[in-house]
Structure formats: C-alpha cells, structure tokens
Design an enzyme around this catalytic site. Structure first.
Site, short mmCIF file in Angstrom:
data_model
loop_
_atom_site.label_atom_id
_atom_site.label_comp_id
_atom_site.label_asym_id
_atom_site.label_seq_id
_atom_site.Cartn_x
_atom_site.Cartn_y
_atom_site.Cartn_z
N GLY A 48 -15.35 139.08 -16.19
CA GLY A 48 -16.80 138.81 -17.27
C GLY A 48 -16.37 138.64 -18.43
N SER A 49 -16.07 139.03 -19.07
CA SER A 49 -15.51 138.02 -20.48
C SER A 49 -14.08 137.70 -19.66
CB SER A 49 -15.59 138.91 -21.72
OG SER A 49 -15.24 140.63 -21.22
N CYS A 50 -13.00 137.68 -19.04
CA CYS A 50 -12.25 136.93 -18.76
C CYS A 50 -12.64 135.92 -18.41
CB CYS A 50 -11.31 138.41 -17.64
SG CYS A 50 -11.11 139.91 -18.10
N ILE A 51 -11.11 134.89 -18.31
CA ILE A 51 -11.39 133.61 -18.11
C ILE A 51 -10.05 133.37 -16.97
CG2 ILE A 51 -10.62 131.25 -18.63
CD1 ILE A 51 -13.35 131.70 -20.01
N GLY A 86 -15.96 134.13 -19.23
CA GLY A 86 -16.06 134.10 -20.54
C GLY A 86 -17.62 134.39 -20.94
#
Lengths: 208, 169
Positions: free
Chosen positions: B28-31, B94
C-alpha cells in the site's frame, strides 16, 4: 510472535473478548436496523500478534476488498477498521441503494458516502458499547475508505498504528448476513496506553 | 522448474543467491525495493514501512525504515558477495490507499514520503535504479524473479505487467 510483545493474562484476554462480543453485538444490531436484514456475528478472537503480521493474517491477501478505517480518540485510542470482500460490499450497496457498482471505477460520491456511513455506524456502535461498559470516553474520528487489495488496506492501517503507539493486540470478528451473502471483518488495534486504562477502569491487575 | 518463493513481509529483508522469486504482497503505502548484483548473482528485497527511524525509539527491525532498511539490505547482500557499485535496483509502492472520506487528502500521504525517502537512499548510496512504479492510489504486489531478473507489478484491477529486468536485456 514478537518477543517484545507485552503479554496479557488470561483474565484480561477473556475480559476483552467479552467486551468485544458485546460491542460487536451492538454493531450487528445497528447494521441490521440500517439494512432491515438479520446479521449474525462470530465470537471475537483476541490475539496478541506482531503488528507487521496483520496484513497476511487475512486469507485472501490480494482480493479486492472495501475497507473503512477510523482512527480512535479518547481514553482508549487506537485504530479500527471494518473490511469486507468486494462481493459483500456489492450486497451492501444493493441493500442500501438498490443497485451496486460493477467495478471500483464506478464508485461515485454516493456509493462512497454510503459505504463510509456503513463503517461509521458499525464502528461507532462498537465503540459506544465499549465506552459505556468501562465508563471511559472513546470516540471514533471521521472514516476513510479504501477499495483495494486486502493486504494493502491492512498495511496502511498497521502503518498508522506503528507511528502512534506500536502495540500488538488485535480484536477480530466476522459479521455476516446469510440471506444476502454479505460478511465483514472488524479489526481493533488499541494502543498500549489505552489498554492499560481500559483494564484499570475494570479493576483488573496491571500488565505483568 | 518453479522457483522457490520468498515472501517479504512488512519490515522484512530477504537476501539470497539468485534463484528464488521474491514477493511483496499488497504494497500500500509501503515500498518494495528489489536489488541485484549481476556479477555476484546475489539478490535481495526489502519491504519498507516508514521513511525514517524514530529518534526516541530503538530500531527493532531495520527493514521497517527507509534510512535503515536500504543500507541493511546492501549489507546483507555484501555478506553473500555482492558489491554496492554493481547493484541494480527497482522499486514499487508508496500509494495512498485511503482515498475517500473527509480529510483523506494529505492526511495519510505517508506513501509519497516513503517513496521520496527510499529514492533518497538509492541516490545517496549510488545505486542505479532501473524501474520505478510509485505513488497513485493503487496497492501493488511486486515480484522479483531473481532467476530471470524480471520485476513485475500487479494491482487489484490491472493485469500483471513487467516493470524492468535487473539482468539488463
């Protein structure tokens, strides 16, 4: 299991399960009133887990899922979400709007606001029930909606939990309506400070 | 032959001699950052959650943060014989997943900050980035087949597509 995860004793865990059970009961009643359909709930599972493990705990990690996330304020702050698979979301839309979008691109303002309201009502009735039982003010903040892979939604929530008071205890339960083949999952991740206040309000011993 | 699958969970770092299929599920917002040294044939992947380590807390898992995760990934790869100067990378993730609701704009923009932070690390460490698929509103599953070098990205609504190949070609 994280070696640093705070351990809770059996009394505390069973007390939380019971509170969650009542909370979910209220939420199921609220959604039943909203939709005019009977909803059942499963007995909540209270688990001490590593936050980072939560996104992979749901079965179908890549399945299209609708998630409503609400940060929780008050004496027992934390993070709360209500998630349901796309097909269940479509069932909710049909119940409440008479029709459902075929794909996520078709979600307009109306569809989004209906879903936010479903989450809002479920989450708020859950929190109100807990708040009344322990006599502590707990309130939900405005909901956010995501239509995404289940893992991506849960990751975003875990990430928020990590930035506050990273703590590893989740309350999950299933709410379902057989008639409409709609089901959803609750997730509540209280902060450690919030849990301590919750337990002490109930006269339960401190975390060892 | 089906490659061994290495699931790279949140805040995890995985490294291996080439062969396995590295997977970051539902970024999700992780990379997810994949890295490969074509000479030493050493591959690795990190699943970064946040831009920078908290100043007031010890780092429990280096893979959690961009500023600790990327250097740790290189360090672990170096132990298998990789050299920083040869390492090629690709990144994905991201996104801003919660895109409906009041206050959603800007509130959870951690995805963009994550992407910026990982990119800053990549530049600071002098790594060559061959492919990037970051931002937007869609969660992504990123796979890195270290046997073929192929990086693929899929979202919940789109078919899997190739992002780049860390073995050149």
């Amino acid at each position: 299991m994280d070696g640093n995860a705070p351990e809770f004793n059996a009394i505390q865990i069973s007390c939380l399960s019971e509170m969650a059970n009542i909370g979910v009961g209220h939420a199921a009643t609220a959604i039943a009133q909203m939709t005019n359909k009977p909803f059942q709930m499963s007995v909540p599972t209270v688990r001490s887990v590593e936050l980072e493990a939560i996104p992979l705990m749901v079965g179908a990690v890549e399945e299209l899922t609708v998630g409503i996330y609400m940060p929780v304020d008050g004496d027992v702050p934390g993070h709360m979400a209500f998630l349901f698979p796309w097909r269940s979301a479509q069932a909710f839309w049909r119940l409440l709007l008479g029709q459902a979008p075929d794909s996520p691109e078709q979600i307009g303002e109306l569809e989004a606001s209906v879903m936010l309201e479903v989450g809002n009502i479920m989450n708020s009735s859950f929190l109100n029930a807990i708040s009344e039982m322990c006599g502590l003010p707990i309130h939900a903040t405005p909901p956010l909606l995501a239509v995404e892979m289940a893992a991506a939604i849960l990751q975003a929530i875990v990430l928020e939990a990590t930035t506050t008071d990273s703590h590893a205890l989740s309350i999950e339960t299933k709410v379902s309506c057989e008639e409409e083949q709609a089901e959803g999952y609750f997730l509540f991740i209280p902060t450690l400070g919030g849990l301590k206040r919750l337990f002490s309000s109930l006269g339960l011993p401190e975390v060892a | 032959m089906v490659a061994t699958q290495l699931l790279v969970g949140m805040a995890e770092i995985q490294v291996a001699k080439e062969g396995p299929l590295f997977v970051c599920l539902g970024l999700g917002s992780c990379i997810g950052l994949a890295a490969y040294d074509p000479v030493a044939k050493v591959a690795g992947m990190v699943h970064v959650m946040l831009p920078a380590a908290f100043a007031d807390k010890p780092v429990d898992k280096p893979g959690k943060f961009a500023d600790t995760g990327v250097p740790h990934l290189l360090e672990q790869m170096a132990r298998l014989g990789a050299s920083r100067s040869r390492i090629l990378v690709a990144m994905a993730g991201g996104a801003q997943v919660f895109n409906f609701g009041s206050g959603s704009a800007g509130k959870l923009d951690i995805g963009r900050r994550n992407a910026d932070a990982v990119e800053a690390q990549v530049q600071a460490l002098g790594l060559r980035c061959l492919g990037k698929d970051v931002g937007g509103n869609q969660g992504r599953t990123m796979t890195f087949d270290s046997g073929s070098g192929l990086i693929k990205v899929r979202t919940v609504t789109s078919m899997e597509r190739a992002l780049c190949n860390l073995k050149g070609s």
